[in-house]
Design a protein around this motif. Sequence first.
Motif, short mmCIF file in Angstrom:
data_model
loop_
_atom_site.label_atom_id
_atom_site.label_comp_id
_atom_site.label_asym_id
_atom_site.label_seq_id
_atom_site.Cartn_x
_atom_site.Cartn_y
_atom_site.Cartn_z
N GLY A 141 0.81 -1.22 0.00
CA GLY A 141 0.00 0.00 0.00
C GLY A 141 0.83 1.26 0.00
N ARG A 218 -6.16 19.64 -0.35
CA ARG A 218 -7.33 19.81 0.53
C ARG A 218 -7.41 21.24 1.08
NH1 ARG A 218 -8.82 14.80 3.36
NH2 ARG A 218 -6.58 14.60 3.75
N SER A 243 -4.00 16.86 -5.57
CA SER A 243 -3.59 15.77 -4.68
C SER A 243 -4.73 14.75 -4.67
CB SER A 243 -3.36 16.30 -3.26
OG SER A 243 -4.61 16.59 -2.67
N GLN A 257 -4.94 13.48 -10.94
CA GLN A 257 -4.25 13.20 -9.66
C GLN A 257 -2.76 12.98 -9.86
OE1 GLN A 257 -5.87 10.00 -7.20
NE2 GLN A 257 -3.79 9.59 -6.47
N VAL A 258 -1.99 13.68 -9.04
CA VAL A 258 -0.53 13.53 -9.04
C VAL A 258 -0.14 12.65 -7.86
CG1 VAL A 258 1.64 14.80 -8.70
CG2 VAL A 258 -0.19 15.80 -10.10
N THR A 261 -0.37 6.87 -6.66
CA THR A 261 -1.48 6.15 -7.29
C THR A 261 -2.14 7.02 -8.36
OG1 THR A 261 -2.71 6.78 -5.30
CG2 THR A 261 -2.06 4.49 -5.49
N SER A 276 -0.12 19.29 1.60
CA SER A 276 0.79 19.12 2.75
C SER A 276 2.15 18.58 2.34
CB SER A 276 0.15 18.18 3.79
OG SER A 276 -0.12 16.92 3.21
N GLN A 280 3.43 10.07 -0.61
CA GLN A 280 2.80 9.52 -1.82
C GLN A 280 2.54 10.61 -2.85
OE1 GLN A 280 1.48 9.16 1.29
NE2 GLN A 280 1.52 6.98 1.76
N ASN A 295 1.36 27.37 1.44
CA ASN A 295 0.72 26.63 2.53
C ASN A 295 0.70 27.52 3.76
OD1 ASN A 295 0.25 24.62 4.72
ND2 ASN A 295 0.52 23.16 3.03
P1 FAD Z 1 -3.71 17.38 3.56
O1 FAD Z 1 -2.66 16.42 3.94
O2 FAD Z 1 -4.96 17.42 4.40
O3 FAD Z 1 -3.04 18.81 3.52
C1 FAD Z 1 -3.70 20.01 3.34
C2 FAD Z 1 -2.68 21.11 3.49
O4 FAD Z 1 -3.28 22.35 3.19
C3 FAD Z 1 -2.08 21.23 4.89
O5 FAD Z 1 -0.66 21.23 4.81
C4 FAD Z 1 -2.60 22.58 5.40
O6 FAD Z 1 -1.64 23.25 6.20
C5 FAD Z 1 -2.82 23.32 4.12
N1 FAD Z 1 -3.87 24.35 4.18
C6 FAD Z 1 -5.11 24.27 4.74
N2 FAD Z 1 -5.81 25.39 4.51
C7 FAD Z 1 -5.00 26.20 3.80
C8 FAD Z 1 -5.15 27.51 3.25
N3 FAD Z 1 -6.31 28.18 3.36
N4 FAD Z 1 -4.10 28.06 2.57
C9 FAD Z 1 -2.91 27.39 2.44
N5 FAD Z 1 -2.73 26.15 2.93
C10 FAD Z 1 -3.76 25.55 3.59
N6 FAD Z 1 -1.85 11.37 -2.24
C11 FAD Z 1 -1.64 12.01 -3.40
O7 FAD Z 1 -1.68 13.25 -3.45
N7 FAD Z 1 -1.40 11.29 -4.53
C12 FAD Z 1 -1.34 9.95 -4.56
O8 FAD Z 1 -1.15 9.35 -5.62
C13 FAD Z 1 -1.53 9.25 -3.33
N8 FAD Z 1 -1.46 7.90 -3.29
C14 FAD Z 1 -1.57 7.28 -2.07
C15 FAD Z 1 -1.39 5.89 -1.99
C16 FAD Z 1 -1.48 5.25 -0.78
C17 FAD Z 1 -1.25 3.78 -0.74
C18 FAD Z 1 -1.77 5.98 0.38
C19 FAD Z 1 -1.85 5.30 1.71
C20 FAD Z 1 -1.98 7.35 0.32
C21 FAD Z 1 -1.89 8.01 -0.91
N9 FAD Z 1 -2.06 9.39 -1.00
C22 FAD Z 1 -1.82 10.02 -2.18
C23 FAD Z 1 -2.61 10.20 0.12
C24 FAD Z 1 -1.56 10.95 0.89
O9 FAD Z 1 -1.04 10.14 1.92
C25 FAD Z 1 -2.18 12.20 1.54
O10 FAD Z 1 -3.26 11.81 2.34
C26 FAD Z 1 -2.66 13.24 0.54
O11 FAD Z 1 -1.65 13.52 -0.39
C27 FAD Z 1 -3.03 14.52 1.29
O12 FAD Z 1 -3.52 15.45 0.40
P2 FAD Z 1 -3.41 17.00 0.71
O13 FAD Z 1 -1.98 17.38 0.86
O14 FAD Z 1 -4.20 17.69 -0.33
O15 FAD Z 1 -4.21 17.14 2.07
#
Ligand code: FAD
Length: 330
Positions: A141, A218, A243, A257-258, A261, A276, A280, A295
């Motif tokens: 995973g 997110r 993401s 999606q980047v 996966t 964040s 991955q 961020n």
């Molecule tokens: P979060 O981790 O929730 O981060 C959000 C960020 O936004 C935080 O750093 C926060 O400080 C910031 N933020 C919030 N509000 C604001 C604002 N108003 N202005 C500026 N900054 C702000 N993820 C991928 O992206 N691609 C993949 O291919 C992928 N494959 C995966 C495969 C596996 C097997 C697993 C277990 C996970 C995978 N993931 C993948 C998921 C990955 O682990 C993270 O959960 C995901 O990347 C988080 O997405 P994010 O950064 O958008 O969200």
Amino acid sequence: MSKNVFVFAEQRDGEIQKVSFELIGKARELANTLGEKVVAILLGHKVEGQAERLVAYGADEVILVDDKMLAEYVTEPYAKAIAAVIHEFDPEIVLYGATAIGRDLAPRVSARIHTGLTADCTGLAIDPETKNLLMTRPAFGGNIMATIVCPDFRPQMATVRPGVMQSCPMDTKVKGKVTKFTVPFAAEDMNVKIRKVVKAAKKATDITECKILISGGRGIGKADKFEMLKDLADVLGGEISSSRANVDAGWIGKERQVGQTGKTVRPNLYLACGISGAIQHLAGMEGSDLIIAINKNNTAPIFDVADVGIVGDVNVVVPKLTEAIKKYTE
Ligand code: FAD
């Protein structure tokens, strides 16, 4: 004795796919380490003209199987042709793109010729002691990176995701050899009848081809905030990506999606907005030329890979950036 690094040169409608040039780039590096040659396998009908492009991107030799049976991709004749090439030329390594075609073909070939196959590799190297191919891919995973070897059988085979490896610059002055090879096909090798090929009406944006990506995480807060990112992408001549968090939330299509996966991208500029920087996600974009991250949390891991970091709220920074660039370009 098994020798040389072979690459399956995937073509569609007579057009070599970008991943094949990327694989030749990696094969060049592996072959140099082994002191061997890079050989591309080109299958199709009336595709001979493409052989010189494979040479220009780094193949020393192209093995061409040109036959009507190979005009469209069909598993059985393609698997038969590759297996015949392997039996005849005895390669040390064979690489395939982890595309729809490569993922269908490579396991078939591996079962037919009784060797191993490591799917979806993100890293390839030669073990300095044993000279075996070290094939690295995410496992369990995505929680670990596993390095797999195939010490007892030849060829060593791997599929590699598009966008992961880098192609060599094209050099049309280099000369290579084209070897024509005939496969004795029988009518029963064509076990599928293609009645009609229906192409998708609209070609979806391929983020792996984009030079500028404005990527939302997110932290953008809600689905319609992608409009704000699109405005910035438009003034820069780029595209939007995401993401996984937003893809899982249904805010944007999976094709954007980047990450591990999703897709592996290598644009000139990757602007990460509210992402964040999970491992991955980084796996899919850390090869970008210039990474800018916005961020609001100054300890977000994305700043560890960013060339430029902006600590602030995306809802404030992005519209200001768009306005400033608009003014600058007017
Ligand atoms: P979060 O981790 O929730 O981060 C959000 C960020 O936004 C935080 O750093 C926060 O400080 C910031 N933020 C919030 N509000 C604001 C604002 N108003 N202005 C500026 N900054 C702000 N993820 C991928 O992206 N691609 C993949 O291919 C992928 N494959 C995966 C495969 C596996 C097997 C697993 C277990 C996970 C995978 N993931 C993948 C998921 C990955 O682990 C993270 O959960 C995901 O990347 C988080 O997405 P994010 O950064 O958008 O969200």
